[in-house]
Design a protein around this motif. Sequence first.
Motif, mmCIF file in Angstrom:
data_model
loop_
_atom_site.group_PDB
_atom_site.id
_atom_site.type_symbol
_atom_site.label_atom_id
_atom_site.label_comp_id
_atom_site.label_asym_id
_atom_site.label_seq_id
_atom_site.Cartn_x
_atom_site.Cartn_y
_atom_site.Cartn_z
ATOM 1 N N PHE A 246 7.625 14.157 -66.753
ATOM 2 C CA PHE A 246 7.938 14.891 -65.516
ATOM 3 C C PHE A 246 8.118 13.924 -64.345
ATOM 4 O O PHE A 246 9.081 14.026 -63.580
ATOM 5 C CB PHE A 246 6.822 15.897 -65.224
ATOM 6 C CG PHE A 246 6.997 16.654 -63.947
ATOM 7 C CD1 PHE A 246 7.900 17.706 -63.850
ATOM 8 C CD2 PHE A 246 6.262 16.314 -62.821
ATOM 9 C CE1 PHE A 246 8.069 18.398 -62.665
ATOM 10 C CE2 PHE A 246 6.419 16.998 -61.630
ATOM 11 C CZ PHE A 246 7.320 18.047 -61.561
ATOM 12 N N SER A 249 11.334 11.938 -64.695
ATOM 13 C CA SER A 249 12.535 12.738 -64.409
ATOM 14 C C SER A 249 12.704 12.974 -62.912
ATOM 15 O O SER A 249 13.821 12.881 -62.376
ATOM 16 C CB SER A 249 12.465 14.064 -65.154
ATOM 17 O OG SER A 249 11.348 14.830 -64.729
ATOM 18 N N THR A 299 20.868 15.860 -60.782
ATOM 19 C CA THR A 299 20.375 16.820 -61.778
ATOM 20 C C THR A 299 20.631 16.313 -63.189
ATOM 21 O O THR A 299 19.785 16.453 -64.080
ATOM 22 C CB THR A 299 21.057 18.178 -61.569
ATOM 23 O OG1 THR A 299 20.864 18.611 -60.222
ATOM 24 C CG2 THR A 299 20.482 19.218 -62.505
ATOM 25 N N LEU A 302 18.026 13.779 -64.147
ATOM 26 C CA LEU A 302 16.757 14.437 -64.495
ATOM 27 C C LEU A 302 16.803 14.970 -65.918
ATOM 28 O O LEU A 302 15.876 14.755 -66.714
ATOM 29 C CB LEU A 302 16.488 15.568 -63.499
ATOM 30 C CG LEU A 302 15.189 16.342 -63.648
ATOM 31 C CD1 LEU A 302 14.641 16.730 -62.271
ATOM 32 C CD2 LEU A 302 15.383 17.618 -64.459
ATOM 33 N N LEU A 303 17.883 15.675 -66.268
ATOM 34 C CA LEU A 303 18.002 16.240 -67.617
ATOM 35 C C LEU A 303 18.112 15.136 -68.669
ATOM 36 O O LEU A 303 17.580 15.287 -69.781
ATOM 37 C CB LEU A 303 19.220 17.163 -67.684
ATOM 38 C CG LEU A 303 19.177 18.399 -66.771
ATOM 39 C CD1 LEU A 303 20.467 19.182 -66.894
ATOM 40 C CD2 LEU A 303 17.991 19.292 -67.120
ATOM 41 N N LEU A 306 14.662 13.767 -69.543
ATOM 42 C CA LEU A 306 13.915 14.704 -70.389
ATOM 43 C C LEU A 306 14.493 14.747 -71.808
ATOM 44 O O LEU A 306 13.754 14.888 -72.789
ATOM 45 C CB LEU A 306 13.944 16.099 -69.765
ATOM 46 C CG LEU A 306 13.233 16.243 -68.409
ATOM 47 C CD1 LEU A 306 13.378 17.664 -67.895
ATOM 48 C CD2 LEU A 306 11.758 15.888 -68.527
ATOM 49 N N LEU A 314 9.807 20.741 -71.182
ATOM 50 C CA LEU A 314 10.240 20.502 -69.806
ATOM 51 C C LEU A 314 11.752 20.643 -69.676
ATOM 52 O O LEU A 314 12.253 21.115 -68.647
ATOM 53 C CB LEU A 314 9.803 19.107 -69.354
ATOM 54 C CG LEU A 314 8.302 18.913 -69.118
ATOM 55 C CD1 LEU A 314 8.021 17.485 -68.687
ATOM 56 C CD2 LEU A 314 7.784 19.881 -68.074
ATOM 57 N N LEU A 315 12.485 20.250 -70.713
ATOM 58 C CA LEU A 315 13.935 20.404 -70.672
ATOM 59 C C LEU A 315 14.325 21.878 -70.619
ATOM 60 O O LEU A 315 15.222 22.276 -69.869
ATOM 61 C CB LEU A 315 14.558 19.719 -71.895
ATOM 62 C CG LEU A 315 16.092 19.608 -71.903
ATOM 63 C CD1 LEU A 315 16.562 18.762 -70.724
ATOM 64 C CD2 LEU A 315 16.572 19.022 -73.214
ATOM 65 N N ALA A 318 13.571 23.164 -67.214
ATOM 66 C CA ALA A 318 14.591 22.694 -66.265
ATOM 67 C C ALA A 318 15.854 23.535 -66.369
ATOM 68 O O ALA A 318 16.455 23.908 -65.352
ATOM 69 C CB ALA A 318 14.903 21.220 -66.530
ATOM 70 N N ILE A 322 17.478 25.783 -63.446
ATOM 71 C CA ILE A 322 18.876 25.625 -63.015
ATOM 72 C C ILE A 322 19.619 26.947 -63.143
ATOM 73 O O ILE A 322 20.417 27.322 -62.272
ATOM 74 C CB ILE A 322 19.551 24.517 -63.834
ATOM 75 C CG1 ILE A 322 18.933 23.154 -63.499
ATOM 76 C CG2 ILE A 322 21.054 24.474 -63.577
ATOM 77 C CD1 ILE A 322 19.376 22.026 -64.398
#
Length: 576
Positions: A246, A249, A299, A302-303, A306, A314-315, A318, A322
């Motif tokens: 986390f 990311s 973004t 971040l993805l 993960l 967490l993915l 996320a 989104i």
Amino acid sequence: MKIKRKRTVYIFSLAMVFFLSVICPPVLGKAENNTLPESESQGAKEHTGTITTLKGIVHVMKEIQKHIIDERERFKTAETPEQKLEIANKINKHTEHLESLMKNFEEIATGLSMETFVTSPKKQFDWKEEIYVLIGPIIQEFRNLTAHPRLIENLRAQETYYKKKISLIKNALNNIHKLIAQTHEEELKEQLITLENEWFDKGKDVSTQLTIAQYQLAEKLSEKKSLLESSQNITRLFFKSRGKNFCLSILAFFAVFFLLRYIHRYFYKSSSIYKTVKRSFYVRLTDVFYHVFTFLCATGALLLVLYTSGDWVLLGLAFIFIFGLIWTAKQTLPRFYEQCKLLLNIGTVRENELVIYHGLPWKVTSLNFYTKLVNPELKGGMIRLPIRELEGIRSRPYHQDEPWFPCKIDDWVILTDGTIGRVTVQTPEAVQLILHGESHKTYPTADFLRLNPINISKNFFIHVTFGIDYQHQAMSTTEVPNTLKEMIQRGLEKKGYAEDLHYLEVELKEAGTSSLNYAIIAGFSGRVAKDYYRLPRLIQTLAVDACNTYGWVIPFKQITLHTAPSKGQKDTRIKK
């Protein structure tokens, strides 16, 4: 400014790296070495309880196996199909019970749940199952968080159920025992004894199940930790896996976001394109697309973090977040459209135009995500507004001679509430006046404007009415106005107002009820604005001096009283 921003980004990155490298590893190390050796006495007690429970299970299993052997022997000697079916059903029940005890024995001995190893392979495509595969890990995480308390509650329910069942079996055995005592027929007594033995076996089985449930409940309760320990373990586990992912990311998101923003700002300040066609429509359109591109890249970073870490929970969260943002944007699409029009300078508010915000005029000097409004006549006359605050506001072009505020610092103003004073402070929130006697009076800026201030700092006029008696009627239109004007002008010059008096006129205003009234109009420069209330008194004084010099009579007001006549009398009037 560039150096400060660069330092800010650099310090932020160092802080995050320090957090991940210094704080997280010790936490991970503590999480891995969290198991502490227990005391030997406590371990001995736990082993003794486990062995006792396992012995009880083995004993019951042996008895059930005996019952199964006996029933199979009876099955061989059964004569009718009904007896064989009854015996087969009993054998199946004993077999199921034996398998359940075997499972309990294995779970207690290994300390593991056998359901963990039970898997069901996917046979065919099912879209519902595919959706569950996508969000299943997230649901499983929440189930794991509550697994321990749910298991304890289930074991308590089993304990209550078996206790209630044992109570019913005891009642059944008591009833059978009473019937046996009261029965004298041998055949019926044998049947009741057989039934009593069967119910006694049922009681033993239920008692065994109760013992197992109580043991498992005690074991789970002994594993229960305090709130502090539980929170510490959760924190350790979080930073061991998901917390690290986390933080990485989030760090990737902000690193990409601020890097692209810094590149945009650097290019904006150094590129000749922005200097030659500054803030044109195409430049604004490029800026809007670049801001969208910046958010998408951040973004995506971040993805990507993960995804590469393999943290599907967490993915998935996320992606859900989104999707929620996209769904919210769908509901507020008209509002975003209006804000995009404002950013492109084709909306209701445009750059370098005038807007009225909170009752004050402002110049739109910069139209962006945070718009800059400026009023040059106010101290601290610059405010930043988010673009959403401009919705519903309209701007217009302004003239270069258009005033931004009715007064400036050190100007003298007259308000409709009768206040006259010199402006010492004027800000977007308040205006302060200094009055005669050096006292101060403060108004909220909006209230100040509602009082329609009259600015007398450049020029102002004073109107005075003065009257003489009707006996001077013959020269009232010629000699009196000229003489009066001459006397007032000389008197004002003697008092030091020669340079500031730029207009003086005396005219017959009206023929009043008891006097001939003259209008004395005097215009002064703003330098003597502080004497606004003194000058009318001075003009009255000079007019009286002129009357004394030339023998003009100043009348007093006459009041006529009418009395009603009595019978036989005439009207009488008394004048004062």
